[in-house]
Write a protein that holds these residues in place. Structure first.
Motif, short mmCIF file in Angstrom:
data_model
loop_
_atom_site.label_atom_id
_atom_site.label_comp_id
_atom_site.label_asym_id
_atom_site.label_seq_id
_atom_site.Cartn_x
_atom_site.Cartn_y
_atom_site.Cartn_z
N THR A 216 -44.29 62.60 75.97
CA THR A 216 -45.04 62.58 77.31
C THR A 216 -45.23 61.79 77.99
N LEU A 217 -45.17 62.41 79.31
CA LEU A 217 -45.29 62.14 80.83
C LEU A 217 -46.68 62.42 81.46
N LYS A 218 -47.00 61.36 82.88
CA LYS A 218 -48.16 61.05 83.55
C LYS A 218 -47.57 61.51 84.69
N ILE A 219 -48.34 62.68 85.59
CA ILE A 219 -47.11 63.20 86.61
C ILE A 219 -48.59 62.97 87.67
N ALA A 220 -47.60 62.12 88.95
CA ALA A 220 -48.52 62.36 90.02
C ALA A 220 -49.27 63.70 90.55
N ILE A 221 -50.39 63.70 91.06
CA ILE A 221 -50.67 65.37 91.62
C ILE A 221 -49.75 65.53 92.60
N GLU A 222 -49.19 64.91 93.45
CA GLU A 222 -48.37 65.33 94.53
C GLU A 222 -46.90 66.87 93.92
N VAL A 223 -46.80 66.45 92.66
CA VAL A 223 -45.49 66.95 92.33
C VAL A 223 -46.33 67.80 90.78
N ALA A 224 -47.50 68.01 90.75
CA ALA A 224 -47.55 68.04 89.80
C ALA A 224 -47.72 69.79 89.71
N PRO A 225 -47.37 70.35 90.71
CA PRO A 225 -47.31 72.03 90.73
C PRO A 225 -45.94 72.31 90.65
N TYR A 226 -44.93 71.53 91.23
CA TYR A 226 -43.69 71.95 90.47
C TYR A 226 -44.31 72.09 89.29
N PHE A 227 -44.26 71.34 88.41
CA PHE A 227 -44.22 71.47 86.62
C PHE A 227 -45.59 72.71 86.17
N LYS A 228 -46.75 73.21 87.21
CA LYS A 228 -47.46 74.04 86.56
C LYS A 228 -47.00 75.39 86.95
N ARG A 229 -46.31 75.16 87.44
CA ARG A 229 -45.21 76.74 88.53
C ARG A 229 -44.44 77.35 87.90
N ARG A 230 -43.75 76.55 86.66
CA ARG A 230 -43.05 76.49 85.89
C ARG A 230 -41.95 74.98 85.43
N ASP A 231 -41.24 75.99 83.55
CA ASP A 231 -41.13 74.90 83.05
C ASP A 231 -40.09 74.24 83.46
N LEU A 232 -39.95 73.11 83.58
CA LEU A 232 -39.11 71.87 84.51
C LEU A 232 -38.60 71.94 82.91
N LEU A 233 -39.39 71.08 81.61
CA LEU A 233 -38.74 70.49 80.50
C LEU A 233 -38.82 71.90 79.65
N PRO A 234 -38.22 71.70 78.60
CA PRO A 234 -37.54 72.51 77.38
C PRO A 234 -39.37 72.51 76.84
N LYS A 235 -40.31 73.76 76.47
CA LYS A 235 -41.93 73.89 75.35
C LYS A 235 -42.53 72.51 76.12
N GLN A 236 -42.60 72.93 77.17
CA GLN A 236 -43.47 71.49 77.46
C GLN A 236 -44.72 72.25 77.84
N THR A 237 -46.15 71.46 77.90
CA THR A 237 -47.15 71.46 77.70
C THR A 237 -47.93 70.93 78.72
N ILE A 238 -48.96 71.18 79.13
CA ILE A 238 -50.12 70.20 79.71
C ILE A 238 -50.97 69.97 79.29
N LEU A 239 -51.58 68.83 78.81
CA LEU A 239 -52.37 68.33 78.17
C LEU A 239 -53.56 67.79 78.19
N GLU A 240 -53.18 67.16 79.85
CA GLU A 240 -54.96 66.59 80.29
C GLU A 240 -54.53 67.29 82.04
N GLU A 241 -55.36 67.39 82.54
CA GLU A 241 -55.46 67.65 83.84
C GLU A 241 -56.53 66.93 84.62
N HIS A 242 -56.35 66.30 86.11
CA HIS A 242 -56.92 65.12 86.26
C HIS A 242 -56.64 65.33 87.41
N GLU A 243 -58.07 64.70 88.44
CA GLU A 243 -57.67 64.61 90.11
C GLU A 243 -56.78 63.99 90.60
#
Length: 291
Positions: A216-243
């Motif tokens: 489980t990873l906490k990813i800053a909003i500055e780089v979050a779009p890279y992880f949301k745009r495509r799967d950078l990790l195997p079987k990745q799932t976004i659990l929560e989205e915050h400001e």
């Protein structure tokens, strides 16, 4: 290149084979078959196959009747060159293209990248391994000065490097093809395990394992779009989205697989769980700073 070209060689070669055999193809059906978006298939037809006399009728695409079954190996070779996939493979001889376009044999390949390593000098070894996979025969070879006998499952190309995925002593392992020496197909047959086939197809990493680590990873909003745009990790799932951040979960097969990703994205990423991995990361960074 975009990830829309994932498994590019397999997809385009098989679509071309379908056209050449006279099949009528629908965008949605192809998207489902190759697990890509409808937009990707539409781009294949509009851009990659633009030179073919393709007609559209009631939502289905097919070749003009006069062209069905008329594509020669030179046509296919030219297609591969124009589409930029020719250097993924050790050769583009007629025999090799027959194998590539054969529905059974092309299931022995899995492409996960677009750069390539030079393997043209290993054509016979490549073919030997391929035949063993397709015929479900055990394979022997020398690897790191050790003789091995395995049940071969797939040749995988990740970022241009070819790997052999095989079952050795009931453990799914990965072997760098360049280090596989003197491969020899054996007479002993084996029955492929569906469990292993699923692991290979679902795992986006180079290394395959039945045992996975949930991270489980906490990813800053500055780089979050890279992880949301495509799967950078195997079987990745976004659990929560915050400001200010997102929380993402992924499943990796070995510790370094996640640690190298986290190091790359520092200081914008943190391992929430398992805690021992975050501590291992911190210790490694502290040791680095002492140098």
């Amino acid at each position: 290149m975009s990830k829309d070209y994932d498994k590019l060689g397999y997809r385009l070669a098989l679509i071309l084979s379908k056209f050449n055999s006279g099949e009528k193809l629908h965008i949605k059906d192809l998207a489902t078959e190759f697990n890509v978006s409808a937009r990707t298939i539409q781009r294949d037809i509009n851009e990659r196959f633009h030179y073919l006399p393709i007609v559209k009728e009631n939502g289905y695409y097919s070749l003009e009747p006069y062209c069905i079954g008329k594509l020669s190996y030179d046509d296919i070779r030219n297609f591969a060159t124009l589409s930029g996939i020719e250097k993924l493979y050790p050769s583009l001889t007629n025999n090799f293209m027959v194998d590539l376009l054969n529905t059974k044999l092309n299931k022995t390949y899995l492409i996960k990248g677009y750069e390539y390593e030079e393997v043209s000098n290993r054509e016979k070894d490549f073919e030997c391994v391929n035949i063993a996979i397709a015929s479900h025969k055990k394979l022997s070879f020398t690897y790191n000065d050790k003789q091995r006998t395995v049940c071969p499952y797939k040749l995988v190309n990740t970022n241009g490097i070819w790997y052999l995925v095989a079952d050795e002593d009931k453990n799914l392992k990965t072997y760098t093809f360049a280090k596989v020496a003197q491969p020899k197909g054996l007479e002993d047959s084996f029955s492929p395990k569906q469990e292993y086939l699923s692991i290979i197809e679902e795992n986006k990493a180079t290394w395959f394992s039945q045992n996975q680590i949930e991270v489980t990873l906490k990813i800053a909003i500055e780089v979050a779009p890279y992880f949301k745009r495509r799967d950078l990790l195997p079987k990745q799932t976004i659990l929560e989205e915050h400001e200010d951040y997102i929380v993402l979960q992924a499943h990796v097969t070995y510790e370094e697989q996640i640690l190298q990703v986290v190091r790359y994205w520092l200081p914008h990423i943190r391992i929430i769980a398992p805690l021992y991995l975050q501590e291992k990361l911190k210790k490694g960074l502290q040791e680095y700073l002492k140098i």
